[in-house]
Design a protein around this motif. Structure first.
Motif, mmCIF file in Angstrom:
data_model
loop_
_atom_site.group_PDB
_atom_site.id
_atom_site.type_symbol
_atom_site.label_atom_id
_atom_site.label_comp_id
_atom_site.label_asym_id
_atom_site.label_seq_id
_atom_site.Cartn_x
_atom_site.Cartn_y
_atom_site.Cartn_z
ATOM 1 N N ARG A 9 0.783 13.181 7.063
ATOM 2 C CA ARG A 9 -0.202 13.377 6.005
ATOM 3 C C ARG A 9 -1.584 13.456 6.618
ATOM 4 O O ARG A 9 -1.876 12.754 7.596
ATOM 5 C CB ARG A 9 -0.156 12.210 5.024
ATOM 6 N N PRO A 10 -2.450 14.260 6.048
ATOM 7 C CA PRO A 10 -3.833 14.293 6.540
ATOM 8 C C PRO A 10 -4.478 12.912 6.400
ATOM 9 O O PRO A 10 -4.291 12.227 5.394
ATOM 10 C CB PRO A 10 -4.516 15.297 5.619
ATOM 11 N N VAL A 11 -5.212 12.516 7.416
ATOM 12 C CA VAL A 11 -5.818 11.192 7.426
ATOM 13 C C VAL A 11 -6.806 11.019 6.274
ATOM 14 O O VAL A 11 -6.962 9.916 5.731
ATOM 15 C CB VAL A 11 -6.475 10.892 8.796
ATOM 16 N N ASN A 12 -7.474 12.086 5.853
ATOM 17 C CA ASN A 12 -8.426 11.977 4.739
ATOM 18 C C ASN A 12 -7.726 11.619 3.431
ATOM 19 O O ASN A 12 -8.267 10.878 2.610
ATOM 20 C CB ASN A 12 -9.225 13.267 4.574
ATOM 21 N N ASP A 13 -6.498 12.135 3.235
ATOM 22 C CA ASP A 13 -5.736 11.791 2.031
ATOM 23 C C ASP A 13 -5.358 10.314 2.046
ATOM 24 O O ASP A 13 -5.443 9.626 1.022
ATOM 25 C CB ASP A 13 -4.471 12.643 1.923
ATOM 26 N N THR A 14 -4.932 9.827 3.205
ATOM 27 C CA THR A 14 -4.558 8.421 3.341
ATOM 28 C C THR A 14 -5.772 7.526 3.127
ATOM 29 O O THR A 14 -5.701 6.502 2.445
ATOM 30 C CB THR A 14 -3.951 8.168 4.733
ATOM 31 N N ARG A 15 -6.926 7.927 3.689
ATOM 32 C CA ARG A 15 -8.170 7.154 3.535
ATOM 33 C C ARG A 15 -8.563 7.088 2.057
ATOM 34 O O ARG A 15 -8.866 6.021 1.540
ATOM 35 C CB ARG A 15 -9.294 7.802 4.351
ATOM 36 N N GLU A 16 -8.550 8.238 1.390
ATOM 37 C CA GLU A 16 -8.938 8.286 -0.019
ATOM 38 C C GLU A 16 -8.011 7.427 -0.870
ATOM 39 O O GLU A 16 -8.467 6.672 -1.739
ATOM 40 C CB GLU A 16 -8.930 9.726 -0.514
ATOM 41 N N GLU A 17 -6.724 7.513 -0.627
ATOM 42 C CA GLU A 17 -5.759 6.723 -1.383
ATOM 43 C C GLU A 17 -5.983 5.223 -1.194
ATOM 44 O O GLU A 17 -5.933 4.443 -2.148
ATOM 45 C CB GLU A 17 -4.347 7.105 -0.926
ATOM 46 N N ALA A 18 -6.277 4.819 0.044
ATOM 47 C CA ALA A 18 -6.524 3.401 0.329
ATOM 48 C C ALA A 18 -7.802 2.918 -0.352
ATOM 49 O O ALA A 18 -7.843 1.815 -0.915
ATOM 50 C CB ALA A 18 -6.608 3.170 1.837
ATOM 51 N N LEU A 19 -8.848 3.746 -0.341
ATOM 52 C CA LEU A 19 -10.110 3.354 -0.990
ATOM 53 C C LEU A 19 -9.943 3.250 -2.501
ATOM 54 O O LEU A 19 -10.443 2.304 -3.124
ATOM 55 C CB LEU A 19 -11.220 4.345 -0.641
ATOM 56 N N VAL A 20 -9.242 4.202 -3.095
ATOM 57 C CA VAL A 20 -9.000 4.144 -4.544
ATOM 58 C C VAL A 20 -8.231 2.877 -4.894
ATOM 59 O O VAL A 20 -8.585 2.168 -5.839
ATOM 60 C CB VAL A 20 -8.243 5.409 -5.024
ATOM 61 N N PHE A 21 -7.205 2.563 -4.122
ATOM 62 C CA PHE A 21 -6.418 1.347 -4.360
ATOM 63 C C PHE A 21 -7.290 0.096 -4.242
ATOM 64 O O PHE A 21 -7.235 -0.794 -5.096
ATOM 65 C CB PHE A 21 -5.254 1.265 -3.363
ATOM 66 N N TYR A 22 -8.131 0.032 -3.201
ATOM 67 C CA TYR A 22 -8.950 -1.155 -2.973
ATOM 68 C C TYR A 22 -9.998 -1.332 -4.082
ATOM 69 O O TYR A 22 -10.207 -2.433 -4.586
ATOM 70 C CB TYR A 22 -9.628 -1.078 -1.603
ATOM 71 N N PHE A 23 -10.667 -0.241 -4.474
ATOM 72 C CA PHE A 23 -11.654 -0.351 -5.548
ATOM 73 C C PHE A 23 -10.969 -0.701 -6.868
ATOM 74 O O PHE A 23 -11.483 -1.504 -7.643
ATOM 75 C CB PHE A 23 -12.468 0.946 -5.682
ATOM 76 N N LYS A 24 -9.808 -0.115 -7.125
ATOM 77 C CA LYS A 24 -9.073 -0.408 -8.363
ATOM 78 C C LYS A 24 -8.677 -1.881 -8.407
ATOM 79 O O LYS A 24 -8.763 -2.533 -9.449
ATOM 80 C CB LYS A 24 -7.828 0.473 -8.443
ATOM 81 N N LYS A 25 -8.264 -2.421 -7.274
ATOM 82 C CA LYS A 25 -7.862 -3.830 -7.163
ATOM 83 C C LYS A 25 -9.040 -4.767 -7.447
ATOM 84 O O LYS A 25 -8.841 -5.907 -7.864
ATOM 85 C CB LYS A 25 -7.319 -4.066 -5.750
ATOM 86 N N ASN A 26 -10.257 -4.279 -7.230
ATOM 87 C CA ASN A 26 -11.444 -5.134 -7.370
ATOM 88 C C ASN A 26 -12.325 -4.764 -8.558
ATOM 89 O O ASN A 26 -13.522 -5.056 -8.559
ATOM 90 C CB ASN A 26 -12.247 -5.096 -6.063
ATOM 91 N N ILE A 27 -11.760 -4.156 -9.574
ATOM 92 C CA ILE A 27 -12.513 -3.853 -10.791
ATOM 93 C C ILE A 27 -13.047 -5.161 -11.374
ATOM 94 O O ILE A 27 -12.333 -6.162 -11.438
ATOM 95 C CB ILE A 27 -11.623 -3.107 -11.810
ATOM 96 N N GLY A 28 -14.303 -5.151 -11.777
ATOM 97 C CA GLY A 28 -14.946 -6.333 -12.338
ATOM 98 C C GLY A 28 -15.738 -7.126 -11.313
ATOM 99 O O GLY A 28 -16.493 -8.026 -11.676
ATOM 100 N N ARG A 29 -15.600 -6.795 -10.045
ATOM 101 C CA ARG A 29 -16.344 -7.510 -8.991
ATOM 102 C C ARG A 29 -17.600 -6.725 -8.607
ATOM 103 O O ARG A 29 -17.688 -5.523 -8.838
ATOM 104 C CB ARG A 29 -15.467 -7.695 -7.762
ATOM 105 N N ARG A 30 -18.543 -7.430 -7.978
ATOM 106 C CA ARG A 30 -19.775 -6.793 -7.512
ATOM 107 C C ARG A 30 -19.505 -6.053 -6.211
ATOM 108 O O ARG A 30 -18.728 -6.504 -5.371
ATOM 109 C CB ARG A 30 -20.873 -7.816 -7.302
ATOM 110 N N ALA A 31 -20.192 -4.925 -6.059
ATOM 111 C CA ALA A 31 -20.033 -4.110 -4.856
ATOM 112 C C ALA A 31 -21.393 -3.638 -4.358
ATOM 113 O O ALA A 31 -22.322 -3.442 -5.137
ATOM 114 C CB ALA A 31 -19.151 -2.904 -5.143
ATOM 115 N N PHE A 32 -21.472 -3.487 -3.058
ATOM 116 C CA PHE A 32 -22.624 -2.894 -2.372
ATOM 117 C C PHE A 32 -22.109 -1.602 -1.750
ATOM 118 O O PHE A 32 -21.117 -1.620 -1.019
ATOM 119 C CB PHE A 32 -23.137 -3.845 -1.289
#
Length: 103
Positions: A9-32
């Motif tokens: 798989r293209p590394v950009n697809d894997t990166r995007e999927e991981a970031l979406v998962f991580y942000f989704k997991k942290n909905i409601g938290r503060r982010a910088f």
């Protein structure tokens, strides 16, 4: 016989999927978040994820006139980010708020 295309798989697809998962997991938290595009810096609460877009209730940006609004930030434009998870450092509040607003 394995299909090499399906395993590579293209590394950009894997990166995007991981970031979406991580942000989704942290909905409601503060982010910088630092981005490559104006206004460059956001501090706020993650409201949700829509596809590969992070919806952030922005408390602070590098431009005070743009604060207090909901921003949609594309995952690909995020260069650096930090999310308060309760186990690490807290993101400082850069504005003067009353004690009630911080709760």
């Amino acid at each position: 016989m394995t299909n090499e295309k399906s395993e590579c798989r293209p590394v950009n697809d894997t990166r995007e999927e991981a970031l979406v998962f991580y942000f989704k997991k942290n909905i409601g938290r503060r982010a910088f978040i630092l981005t490559e595009a104006f206004p460059f810096m956001f501090i706020g609460k993650i409201k949700g994820i829509l596809g590969d877009i992070v919806t952030l209730d922005v408390q602070t940006t590098s431009v005070p006139a743009l604060e207090g609004k909901v921003w949609n930030i594309h995952i690909d434009s995020i260069e650096v980010f930090y999310i308060e998870t309760g186990t690490g450092a807290k993101i400082p509040h850069l504005k003067d708020y009353s004690d009630e607003e911080l709760a």
